[in-house]
Motif scaffolding. Structure first.
Motif, PDB file in Angstrom:
ATOM      1  N   ALA A  51      31.935  94.970  -8.531  1.00 47.59           N
ATOM      2  CA  ALA A  51      31.828  94.591  -7.135  1.00 47.59           C
ATOM      3  C   ALA A  51      30.243  94.620  -6.413  1.00 47.59           C
ATOM      4  N   VAL A  52      29.550  95.820  -7.504  1.00 45.99           N
ATOM      5  CA  VAL A  52      28.312  95.980  -6.667  1.00 45.99           C
ATOM      6  C   VAL A  52      27.336  94.838  -7.349  1.00 45.99           C
ATOM      7  N   VAL A  53      27.760  94.142  -8.449  1.00 46.57           N
ATOM      8  CA  VAL A  53      26.533  93.162  -9.043  1.00 46.57           C
ATOM      9  C   VAL A  53      27.367  91.803  -8.465  1.00 46.57           C
ATOM     10  N   ASP A  54      28.507  91.620  -7.687  1.00 42.39           N
ATOM     11  CA  ASP A  54      28.964  91.049  -6.411  1.00 42.39           C
ATOM     12  C   ASP A  54      28.619  90.173  -6.114  1.00 42.39           C
ATOM     13  N   ASP A  55      27.833  91.987  -5.107  1.00 42.20           N
ATOM     14  CA  ASP A  55      27.465  91.237  -3.391  1.00 42.20           C
ATOM     15  C   ASP A  55      25.823  91.796  -3.834  1.00 42.20           C
ATOM     16  N   LEU A  56      25.263  91.809  -5.201  1.00 37.84           N
ATOM     17  CA  LEU A  56      24.036  91.990  -5.268  1.00 37.84           C
ATOM     18  C   LEU A  56      24.018  90.098  -5.266  1.00 37.84           C
ATOM     19  N   GLY A  57      24.594  89.315  -6.371  1.00 36.70           N
ATOM     20  CA  GLY A  57      24.491  88.093  -6.103  1.00 36.70           C
ATOM     21  C   GLY A  57      25.094  87.410  -5.273  1.00 36.70           C
ATOM     22  N   ALA A 111      37.542 104.821 -15.872  1.00 44.71           N
ATOM     23  CA  ALA A 111      37.332 103.886 -15.290  1.00 44.71           C
ATOM     24  C   ALA A 111      37.293 102.414 -15.247  1.00 44.71           C
ATOM     25  N   LEU A 112      38.857 102.209 -14.685  1.00 49.72           N
ATOM     26  CA  LEU A 112      39.654 101.003 -14.387  1.00 49.72           C
ATOM     27  C   LEU A 112      38.530 101.427 -12.414  1.00 49.72           C
ATOM     28  N   ARG A 113      38.524 102.255 -11.603  1.00 53.41           N
ATOM     29  CA  ARG A 113      37.768 102.257 -10.573  1.00 53.41           C
ATOM     30  C   ARG A 113      36.642 101.944 -10.756  1.00 53.41           C
ATOM     31  N   ALA A 114      35.914 102.556 -12.420  1.00 57.11           N
ATOM     32  CA  ALA A 114      34.566 101.869 -12.531  1.00 57.11           C
ATOM     33  C   ALA A 114      34.154 100.799 -12.196  1.00 57.11           C
ATOM     34  N   PHE A 115      35.065 100.437 -13.188  1.00 57.03           N
ATOM     35  CA  PHE A 115      34.464  99.498 -13.335  1.00 57.03           C
ATOM     36  C   PHE A 115      35.136  98.072 -12.223  1.00 57.03           C
ATOM     37  N   LEU A 116      35.916  98.055 -11.591  1.00 55.56           N
ATOM     38  CA  LEU A 116      35.673  97.366 -10.200  1.00 55.56           C
ATOM     39  C   LEU A 116      34.814  97.996  -9.634  1.00 55.56           C
ATOM     40  N   LEU A 117      34.197  99.187  -9.693  1.00 54.05           N
ATOM     41  CA  LEU A 117      32.670  99.160  -8.652  1.00 54.05           C
ATOM     42  C   LEU A 117      31.874  98.392  -9.080  1.00 54.05           C
ATOM     43  N   THR A 118      31.635  98.466 -10.531  1.00 59.28           N
ATOM     44  CA  THR A 118      30.099  98.114 -10.737  1.00 59.28           C
ATOM     45  C   THR A 118      30.280  96.555 -11.175  1.00 59.28           C
ATOM     46  N   LEU A 157      22.482 101.592  -1.974  1.00 56.00           N
ATOM     47  CA  LEU A 157      22.194 102.371  -2.402  1.00 56.00           C
ATOM     48  C   LEU A 157      23.206 102.532  -3.615  1.00 56.00           C
ATOM     49  N   GLU A 158      24.675 101.792  -3.917  1.00 57.69           N
ATOM     50  CA  GLU A 158      25.396 102.176  -4.944  1.00 57.69           C
ATOM     51  C   GLU A 158      24.953 100.937  -5.921  1.00 57.69           C
ATOM     52  N   VAL A 159      24.469 100.004  -5.324  1.00 59.70           N
ATOM     53  CA  VAL A 159      23.367  99.513  -6.197  1.00 59.70           C
ATOM     54  C   VAL A 159      22.315 100.299  -7.406  1.00 59.70           C
ATOM     55  N   LYS A 160      21.585 100.719  -6.612  1.00 60.21           N
ATOM     56  CA  LYS A 160      19.915 101.212  -7.267  1.00 60.21           C
ATOM     57  C   LYS A 160      20.986 102.978  -7.671  1.00 60.21           C
ATOM     58  N   GLU A 161      22.153 103.427  -7.358  1.00 63.10           N
ATOM     59  CA  GLU A 161      22.308 104.684  -7.666  1.00 63.10           C
ATOM     60  C   GLU A 161      23.262 104.010  -9.110  1.00 63.10           C
ATOM     61  N   GLU A 162      24.191 102.767  -9.398  1.00 59.12           N
ATOM     62  CA  GLU A 162      24.473 102.782 -10.989  1.00 59.12           C
ATOM     63  C   GLU A 162      23.595 101.811 -11.685  1.00 59.12           C
ATOM     64  N   PHE A 163      22.345 101.676 -11.020  1.00 60.41           N
ATOM     65  CA  PHE A 163      21.166 101.404 -12.271  1.00 60.41           C
ATOM     66  C   PHE A 163      20.812 102.579 -12.772  1.00 60.41           C
ATOM     67  N   VAL A 164      20.690 103.847 -11.845  1.00 60.00           N
ATOM     68  CA  VAL A 164      19.747 104.814 -12.424  1.00 60.00           C
ATOM     69  C   VAL A 164      20.899 105.824 -12.733  1.00 60.00           C
ATOM     70  N   HIS A 165      22.213 106.357 -12.327  1.00 63.13           N
ATOM     71  CA  HIS A 165      22.876 107.111 -12.759  1.00 63.13           C
ATOM     72  C   HIS A 165      24.014 106.760 -12.942  1.00 63.13           C
ATOM     73  N   GLY A 166      24.557 105.546 -13.279  1.00 58.81           N
ATOM     74  CA  GLY A 166      25.903 105.038 -12.796  1.00 58.81           C
ATOM     75  C   GLY A 166      26.285 104.043 -14.698  1.00 58.81           C
ATOM     76  N   GLU A 167      27.244 103.329 -14.356  1.00 59.19           N
ATOM     77  CA  GLU A 167      27.475 102.503 -15.287  1.00 59.19           C
ATOM     78  C   GLU A 167      26.504 101.843 -15.694  1.00 59.19           C
ATOM     79  N   LEU A 168      25.687 101.154 -14.741  1.00 58.19           N
ATOM     80  CA  LEU A 168      24.761  99.889 -15.492  1.00 58.19           C
ATOM     81  C   LEU A 168      23.326 100.925 -15.853  1.00 58.19           C
ATOM     82  N   ALA A 169      23.256 102.720 -15.626  1.00 58.09           N
ATOM     83  CA  ALA A 169      21.982 102.819 -16.378  1.00 58.09           C
ATOM     84  C   ALA A 169      22.205 102.218 -17.458  1.00 58.09           C
ATOM     85  N   ASN A 170      23.795 101.966 -18.484  1.00 55.96           N
ATOM     86  CA  ASN A 170      24.011 102.033 -20.151  1.00 55.96           C
ATOM     87  C   ASN A 170      23.864 100.631 -19.956  1.00 55.96           C
TER      88      ASN A 170
END
Length: 408
Positions: free
Chosen positions: A172-178, A163-170, A89-102
């Motif tokens: 970690a999300v990519v890390d989990d997907l990997g 921005a620091l939390r956003a970096f860590l979250l994003t 859910l976090e990965v999807k949210e990041e891809f659609v509305h979060g840091e990964l959308a840009n």
């Protein structure tokens, strides 16, 4: 018309349950619960390892469905699926509305995350080269525990820029997907293609129903359980089904919806994940004897040394080095709110492997009980060291920012 809860006061038990669920949605509380479960496991295992081992290896479940699993396997294959569903859910949210959308914003954490997986694996292989069976464990130090890392950040550096939390979250999300991709590709032994295709078809049906805006829980729950079952018996690790279900859940609300299905699912499932699934997994996985022989193996077994070096040193070099190189090459931009010293501190949090590292460690070395316990001890020790180092550096950064010494 007012809701019944506004007319009649909630019963104390209901109020308590809601308060508890809300607390478990906070990163700090979830991390603390997981830490307490780990400490309880270590105490029990060192007071009476035989009884602890008897508990975690107790088998139950219908044998005719190939689900006669030991308790710790239920935690790995069942409860961690809930954790990975939330991660999905976090990965999807990041891809659609979060840091990964840009793409421009996403470049920094994505490159840092990829480097943060490659470099620890290389450090592990360099340290463990030539050790018997070492090749199976290269992926153990590649994972970062989202919950634990964010909990440490929340406790020690809540005043740091968002921005620091956003970096860590994003990251970690990519890390989990990997990590889940690694589990699916490299830790699948016997593959039953028919069962996997049935599981994939059920997952596809789940996705179609989401697009068709079907809302009934009683449609999705049995469908999710069946998808989990067929992926589990296919030989692919069942947590892959959890991530897939999370990624297929709709994250955009329609005009007649107050919240999206992903938000509703996260609201209800996250407390279950943080308050039950992950702590139970930690309790059943982290209990290792800490006697002289076990501790000496940490420093004599190059596989364990490789895991620890990969997590503490490799993760830092990978995440920080990847971010620095991305900015240097013009592939990404560092937020104006942050300094490289902030990035160095948060990069150390990547060394908190814990949940996923423990899972991969068992998948890699489960057949060798002594090696598996030593690797577990190494993961715990490395996660503790990484947490402590990051906490100290983050505390220093918070103090300097408070004193107006951002550029120091």
């Amino acid at each position: 018309m007012r809701r019944a809860a506004e007319v009649w006061p909630l019963r104390p038990t209901v109020r308590y349950a809601r308060t508890l669920a809300e607390a478990l949605r906070a990163e700090t509380i979830g991390g603390i619960v997981m830490l307490l479960a780990t400490i309880a496991a270590l105490i029990w295992a060192n007071v009476s390892f035989d009884s602890y081992e008897a508990l975690r290896t107790t088998a139950f479940g219908p044998q005719s469905l190939h689900l006669d699993l030991e308790l710790y396997k239920w935690a790995q294959n069942g409860l961690l699926t809930i954790f990975f569903f939330v991660a999905g859910l976090e990965v999807k949210e990041e891809f659609v509305h979060g840091e990964l959308a840009n793409l421009r914003k996403a470049a920094l954490p994505i490159i840092a995350a990829v480097a943060g997986m490659v470099v620890p694996a290389l450090v592990y292989l360099a340290v463990s080269w030539g050790a018997e069976g070492a090749g199976k464990g290269w992926a153990v130090p590649t994972a970062t525990d989202i919950a634990f890392a964010l909990a440490v950040l929340a406790v020690t550096a809540s005043a740091m820029p968002a921005a620091l939390r956003a970096f860590l979250l994003t990251c970690a999300v990519v890390d989990d997907l990997g990590a889940i991709t690694i589990i699916a590709v490299f830790y699948t032994d016997d593959l039953d293609v028919v069962m996997l295709l049935v599981g994939a078809a059920l997952l596809a049906l789940y996705g179609v129903l989401q697009r068709k805006q079907v809302r009934s829980l009683w449609v999705y729950l049995p469908l999710a359980v069946l998808a989990w079952y067929f992926v589990e018996v296919s030989g692919v690790h069942a947590t892959v089904a959890g991530v897939a279900l999370g990624l297929l859940t709709r994250v955009t609300a329609n005009g007649d919806e107050d919240t999206s299905p992903a938000e509703r699912a996260d609201h209800y499932v996250r407390p279950l994940s943080a308050g039950f699934a992950v702590p139970v997994f930690a309790f059943l996985s982290a209990g290792v004897p800490l006697d002289g022989d076990s501790l000496s193996m940490i420093f004599s077994d190059r596989v364990v040394l490789g895991v620890m070096a990969g997590l503490v040193i490799g993760k830092f070099l990978g995440v920080f080095g990847g971010a620095w190189l991305a900015v240097r090459l013009g592939l990404a931009r560092l937020s104006g709110e942050l300094h490289w010293r902030d990035m160095a501190a948060v990069s150390l949090l990547g060394g908190i492997g814990f949940t996923v590292s423990l899972l991969i460690g068992d998948l890699a070395f489960g057949a060798d009980e002594e090696r598996a316990m030593a690797v577990t001890t190494g993961v715990l020790a490395a996660s503790l060291v990484a947490s402590a180092l990051a906490a100290v550096l983050l505390h220093v950064r918070v103090r300097k920012r408070r004193n107006g010494l951002d550029d120091v």
